[in-house]
Design a protein around this motif. Structure first.
Motif, PDB file in Angstrom:
ATOM      1  N   PRO A 203       0.819  -1.214   0.000  1.00  0.00           N
ATOM      2  CA  PRO A 203       0.000   0.000   0.000  1.00  0.00           C
ATOM      3  C   PRO A 203       0.851   1.261   0.000  1.00  0.00           C
ATOM      4  O   PRO A 203       2.041   1.243   0.334  1.00  0.00           O
ATOM      5  CB  PRO A 203      -0.807  -0.123   1.306  1.00  0.00           C
ATOM      6  CG  PRO A 203       0.068  -0.939   2.198  1.00  0.00           C
ATOM      7  CD  PRO A 203       0.810  -1.898   1.299  1.00  0.00           C
ATOM      8  N   VAL A 204       0.199   2.358  -0.372  1.00  0.00           N
ATOM      9  CA  VAL A 204       0.844   3.676  -0.383  1.00  0.00           C
ATOM     10  C   VAL A 204       0.140   4.554   0.643  1.00  0.00           C
ATOM     11  O   VAL A 204      -1.090   4.684   0.627  1.00  0.00           O
ATOM     12  CB  VAL A 204       0.759   4.316  -1.789  1.00  0.00           C
ATOM     13  CG1 VAL A 204       1.348   5.724  -1.758  1.00  0.00           C
ATOM     14  CG2 VAL A 204       1.469   3.453  -2.814  1.00  0.00           C
ATOM     15  N   LEU A 205       0.927   5.147   1.552  1.00  0.00           N
ATOM     16  CA  LEU A 205       0.389   6.038   2.580  1.00  0.00           C
ATOM     17  C   LEU A 205       0.610   7.483   2.166  1.00  0.00           C
ATOM     18  O   LEU A 205       1.726   7.873   1.826  1.00  0.00           O
ATOM     19  CB  LEU A 205       1.058   5.765   3.930  1.00  0.00           C
ATOM     20  CG  LEU A 205       0.631   6.677   5.087  1.00  0.00           C
ATOM     21  CD1 LEU A 205      -0.842   6.485   5.407  1.00  0.00           C
ATOM     22  CD2 LEU A 205       1.482   6.434   6.321  1.00  0.00           C
ATOM     23  N   THR A 206      -0.473   8.272   2.217  1.00  0.00           N
ATOM     24  CA  THR A 206      -0.420   9.692   1.866  1.00  0.00           C
ATOM     25  C   THR A 206      -0.935  10.517   3.042  1.00  0.00           C
ATOM     26  O   THR A 206      -2.005  10.216   3.588  1.00  0.00           O
ATOM     27  CB  THR A 206      -1.271   9.978   0.618  1.00  0.00           C
ATOM     28  OG1 THR A 206      -0.857   9.121  -0.448  1.00  0.00           O
ATOM     29  CG2 THR A 206      -1.119  11.428   0.194  1.00  0.00           C
ATOM     30  N   LEU A 207      -0.163  11.531   3.434  1.00  0.00           N
ATOM     31  CA  LEU A 207      -0.575  12.444   4.499  1.00  0.00           C
ATOM     32  C   LEU A 207      -1.078  13.739   3.860  1.00  0.00           C
ATOM     33  O   LEU A 207      -0.352  14.397   3.117  1.00  0.00           O
ATOM     34  CB  LEU A 207       0.587  12.742   5.451  1.00  0.00           C
ATOM     35  CG  LEU A 207       1.244  11.540   6.138  1.00  0.00           C
ATOM     36  CD1 LEU A 207       2.315  12.007   7.107  1.00  0.00           C
ATOM     37  CD2 LEU A 207       0.218  10.692   6.859  1.00  0.00           C
ATOM     38  N   ARG A 208      -2.309  14.093   4.148  1.00  0.00           N
ATOM     39  CA  ARG A 208      -2.920  15.283   3.567  1.00  0.00           C
ATOM     40  C   ARG A 208      -3.176  16.295   4.686  1.00  0.00           C
ATOM     41  O   ARG A 208      -4.089  16.113   5.503  1.00  0.00           O
ATOM     42  CB  ARG A 208      -4.221  14.924   2.861  1.00  0.00           C
ATOM     43  CG  ARG A 208      -4.020  13.908   1.724  1.00  0.00           C
ATOM     44  CD  ARG A 208      -5.335  13.387   1.194  1.00  0.00           C
ATOM     45  NE  ARG A 208      -5.133  12.416   0.110  1.00  0.00           N
ATOM     46  CZ  ARG A 208      -6.112  11.679  -0.420  1.00  0.00           C
ATOM     47  NH1 ARG A 208      -7.358  11.823   0.022  1.00  0.00           N
ATOM     48  NH2 ARG A 208      -5.847  10.811  -1.382  1.00  0.00           N
TER      49      ARG A 208
ATOM     50  N   SER B  45       3.310  -0.434   4.185  1.00  0.00           N
ATOM     51  CA  SER B  45       3.735   0.685   3.361  1.00  0.00           C
ATOM     52  C   SER B  45       5.106   1.179   3.790  1.00  0.00           C
ATOM     53  O   SER B  45       5.646   0.776   4.824  1.00  0.00           O
ATOM     54  CB  SER B  45       2.720   1.826   3.460  1.00  0.00           C
ATOM     55  OG  SER B  45       2.813   2.440   4.743  1.00  0.00           O
ATOM     56  N   GLU B  46       5.664   2.076   2.985  1.00  0.00           N
ATOM     57  CA  GLU B  46       6.891   2.751   3.383  1.00  0.00           C
ATOM     58  C   GLU B  46       6.584   3.767   4.483  1.00  0.00           C
ATOM     59  O   GLU B  46       5.458   4.239   4.623  1.00  0.00           O
ATOM     60  CB  GLU B  46       7.514   3.454   2.178  1.00  0.00           C
ATOM     61  CG  GLU B  46       8.037   2.507   1.109  1.00  0.00           C
ATOM     62  CD  GLU B  46       8.718   3.264  -0.025  1.00  0.00           C
ATOM     63  OE1 GLU B  46       8.691   4.518   0.008  1.00  0.00           O
ATOM     64  OE2 GLU B  46       9.254   2.601  -0.938  1.00  0.00           O
ATOM     65  N   VAL B  47       7.611   4.102   5.262  1.00  0.00           N
ATOM     66  CA  VAL B  47       7.449   5.045   6.370  1.00  0.00           C
ATOM     67  C   VAL B  47       7.392   6.473   5.833  1.00  0.00           C
ATOM     68  O   VAL B  47       8.174   6.850   4.963  1.00  0.00           O
ATOM     69  CB  VAL B  47       8.603   4.892   7.382  1.00  0.00           C
ATOM     70  CG1 VAL B  47       8.548   5.988   8.434  1.00  0.00           C
ATOM     71  CG2 VAL B  47       8.538   3.526   8.033  1.00  0.00           C
ATOM     72  N   VAL B  48       6.443   7.240   6.347  1.00  0.00           N
ATOM     73  CA  VAL B  48       6.289   8.650   5.962  1.00  0.00           C
ATOM     74  C   VAL B  48       6.499   9.502   7.221  1.00  0.00           C
ATOM     75  O   VAL B  48       5.746   9.370   8.192  1.00  0.00           O
ATOM     76  CB  VAL B  48       4.904   8.922   5.363  1.00  0.00           C
ATOM     77  CG1 VAL B  48       4.759  10.404   5.021  1.00  0.00           C
ATOM     78  CG2 VAL B  48       4.679   8.058   4.140  1.00  0.00           C
ATOM     79  N   PRO B  49       7.519  10.385   7.240  1.00  0.00           N
ATOM     80  CA  PRO B  49       7.753  11.217   8.430  1.00  0.00           C
ATOM     81  C   PRO B  49       6.815  12.420   8.456  1.00  0.00           C
ATOM     82  O   PRO B  49       6.390  12.924   7.420  1.00  0.00           O
ATOM     83  CB  PRO B  49       9.211  11.648   8.264  1.00  0.00           C
ATOM     84  CG  PRO B  49       9.432  11.648   6.779  1.00  0.00           C
ATOM     85  CD  PRO B  49       8.580  10.547   6.220  1.00  0.00           C
ATOM     86  N   LEU B  50       6.509  12.873   9.661  1.00  0.00           N
ATOM     87  CA  LEU B  50       5.681  14.063   9.851  1.00  0.00           C
ATOM     88  C   LEU B  50       6.308  14.922  10.939  1.00  0.00           C
ATOM     89  O   LEU B  50       6.475  14.473  12.077  1.00  0.00           O
ATOM     90  CB  LEU B  50       4.252  13.672  10.246  1.00  0.00           C
ATOM     91  CG  LEU B  50       3.311  14.834  10.565  1.00  0.00           C
ATOM     92  CD1 LEU B  50       3.111  15.708   9.340  1.00  0.00           C
ATOM     93  CD2 LEU B  50       1.972  14.325  11.092  1.00  0.00           C
ATOM     94  N   ASN B  51       6.659  16.159  10.562  1.00  0.00           N
ATOM     95  CA  ASN B  51       7.217  17.119  11.518  1.00  0.00           C
ATOM     96  C   ASN B  51       6.158  18.153  11.843  1.00  0.00           C
ATOM     97  O   ASN B  51       5.571  18.771  10.945  1.00  0.00           O
ATOM     98  CB  ASN B  51       8.458  17.801  10.942  1.00  0.00           C
ATOM     99  CG  ASN B  51       9.580  16.817  10.691  1.00  0.00           C
ATOM    100  OD1 ASN B  51       9.814  15.929  11.502  1.00  0.00           O
ATOM    101  ND2 ASN B  51      10.266  16.966   9.564  1.00  0.00           N
ATOM    102  N   ILE B  52       5.921  18.366  13.119  1.00  0.00           N
ATOM    103  CA  ILE B  52       4.870  19.280  13.570  1.00  0.00           C
ATOM    104  C   ILE B  52       5.511  20.503  14.207  1.00  0.00           C
ATOM    105  O   ILE B  52       6.384  20.378  15.079  1.00  0.00           O
ATOM    106  CB  ILE B  52       3.941  18.574  14.572  1.00  0.00           C
ATOM    107  CG1 ILE B  52       3.309  17.338  13.916  1.00  0.00           C
ATOM    108  CG2 ILE B  52       2.857  19.515  15.074  1.00  0.00           C
ATOM    109  CD1 ILE B  52       2.490  16.505  14.867  1.00  0.00           C
ATOM    110  N   THR B  53       5.077  21.678  13.768  1.00  0.00           N
ATOM    111  CA  THR B  53       5.579  22.937  14.320  1.00  0.00           C
ATOM    112  C   THR B  53       4.766  23.316  15.543  1.00  0.00           C
ATOM    113  O   THR B  53       3.535  23.356  15.504  1.00  0.00           O
ATOM    114  CB  THR B  53       5.484  24.061  13.265  1.00  0.00           C
ATOM    115  OG1 THR B  53       6.251  23.683  12.113  1.00  0.00           O
ATOM    116  CG2 THR B  53       6.002  25.365  13.828  1.00  0.00           C
ATOM    117  N   VAL B  54       5.470  23.598  16.644  1.00  0.00           N
ATOM    118  CA  VAL B  54       4.815  23.990  17.888  1.00  0.00           C
ATOM    119  C   VAL B  54       4.852  25.514  17.992  1.00  0.00           C
ATOM    120  O   VAL B  54       5.935  26.121  17.897  1.00  0.00           O
ATOM    121  CB  VAL B  54       5.513  23.352  19.097  1.00  0.00           C
ATOM    122  CG1 VAL B  54       4.822  23.763  20.393  1.00  0.00           C
ATOM    123  CG2 VAL B  54       5.540  21.844  18.955  1.00  0.00           C
TER     124      VAL B  54
END
Length: 428
Positions: free
Chosen positions: A207-212, A286-295
């Motif tokens: 599968p393919v993971l997409t972050l929207r 799926s492959e790993v998708v990183p997510l960086n969150i701004t505080v």
């Protein structure tokens, strides 16, 4: 009379010999046997007699022999035709029977059905699929037909003298998922089977993971949509979402396509995300998708303050508890000392007398001295008065220390003020 008697005796001897053929059964059915019998009429069967059977001018069996019967074990439609036989002896010529017409009866096909191997109508992509067409009744050569789809795309045609026939698809693909049926015909018209649906089961692809996210850089408070989809795979497909290998949630797609999962972001949601697809034929990650969150700055200060406070509390709590215990212990000891009278009074500090107008009056000055200092806000002090008299010519015996003290000396409780100045009460 004698002549008439001689004619009656000689009449059978004078009649010609007749040979005839009999078939049993006279109307044979395909698949059954038939027996031919060659008989000689008006003549005894001689031991040297020989017989021969024919069909459409062709000799049956091994030709002339001493057996008056000939059996055909299995009759087919092509065995229909004209049959006759012949008989002869060593002293006579061959005598031929009249021919008889044999018409072999064919049984029409009936109860046609289609079976699948492997059974159940479910086959994995890449496996072999066998379509077996069966006929419950029917004789002779049967022509079998295999069709794909409701419109009847002909796949194969075979003719067999059998009640079954097979059609094979060596390697099944996704396009082979369809309805199938077969037909059989032995000259009376085709008879059709029912429809059988073939389901080709396909393992899920990776599968393919997409972050929207609503913006290029996600911040705390944003709602991010995680969409996971496998391009290939037989439904239903179960999808699972992970944050650093911790399951966030799951959802099933019953008719193909992907699924989504909404996540309201906090500072702890930074990290790596992945998803998994599984349709019972094997799971794919799926492959790993990183997510960086701004505080935001305010939240960062709060987080920093909270972290510092938590750290300090973690360090100071044990120390604070120990100090409080020590203070409580000292205070308890101090209160106990205040309740008990001092074993010996401290020596008073002598003060010079003060004279007012006349040498007779004597001024009294309060004298105090700390007895116990207890940690906290409390100080216990001893307050007393000393009386000075005018010098006289008469020398009086010295007074003891206890006699100089005023019996009105008391303990007074003094409260600290600015750690240096002390408020006190005079004991009169």
């Amino acid at each position: 009379m004698l002549l008439r008697l001689l004619l009656l005796i000689c009449a059978p001897l004078c009649e010609p010999t007749v040979v005839f053929l009999r078939a049993s059964p006279s109307q044979p059915i395909e698949g059954n046997s038939m027996t031919l019998t060659c008989k000689i009429q008006h003549a005894p069967l001689k031991s040297d007699a020989q017989f021969c059977f024919f069909k459409d001018g062709q000799t049956l069996g091994q030709g002339w022999n001493s057996f008056p019967e000939f059996q055909i074990a299995t009759m087919w439609k092509e065995n229909s035709g004209s049959y006759w036989c012949g008989a002869k002896t060593a002293s006579s010529k061959a005598i031929w029977s009249q021919s008889i017409q044999i018409d072999v009866q064919r049984v029409p096909v009936s109860n046609v059905s289609l079976e699948i191997q492997p059974p159940g109508g479910h086959v994995m992509e890449g496996e072999k699929l066998i379509l077996v067409c069966l006929v419950a009744g029917g004789t002779g050569d049967i022509t079998f037909f295999w069709y794909k789809g409701a419109l009847g795309l002909n796949l194969e045609t075979k003719t067999r003298r059998s009640l079954t026939a097979k059609f094979e698809i060596p390697t099944v693909t996704e396009s082979d998922a369809e309805q199938y049926y077969c037909a059989a015909d032995n000259g009376y018209g085709p008879s059709l089977s029912g429809l059988v649906r073939i389901t080709v089961r396909i393992p899920v692809s990776r599968p393919v993971l997409t972050l929207r996210a609503p913006r290029a850089q996600a911040v705390v408070g944003d709602v991010v949509e995680l969409h996971c989809e496998a391009q290939r795979g037989s439904p239903p497909i179960l999808y699972k979402f992970y944050h650093e290998d911790v399951t966030l949630g799951s959802s099933s797609a019953s008719s193909g396509g992907g699924v989504s999962f909404n996540l309201s972001l906090t500072a702890e949601h930074s990290g790596n995300y992945s998803c998994e697809a599984n349709n019972g034929l094997g799971a794919q990650r799926s492959e790993v998708v990183p997510l960086n969150i701004t505080v935001p700055t305010e939240d960062r200060k709060e987080l920093l303050t909270s972290g510092v406070i938590e750290g300090l509390l973690g360090i100071l709590c044990p120390t604070t508890i120990a100090l409080l215990f020590c203070c409580w212990l000292k205070r308890k000891i101090g209160r106990r000392s205040a309740r008990d009278p001092p074993r010996s009074a401290p020596s008073p500090v002598p003060q010079q007398p003060t004279y007012l107008n006349s040498p007779d009056p004597v001024q009294q000055q309060p004298i105090y001295q700390n007895v116990n200092v207890v940690s906290g806000d409390e100080v216990y002090s001893l307050v007393y008065q000393m009386q000075q008299e005018l010098q006289s010519a008469v020398v009086e015996p010295p007074r003891t220390r206890n006699e100089d003290k005023d019996p009105s000396a008391i303990y007074s409780w003094l409260k600290k003020a600015n750690d240096t100045d002390l408020d006190y009460e005079d004991a009169m």
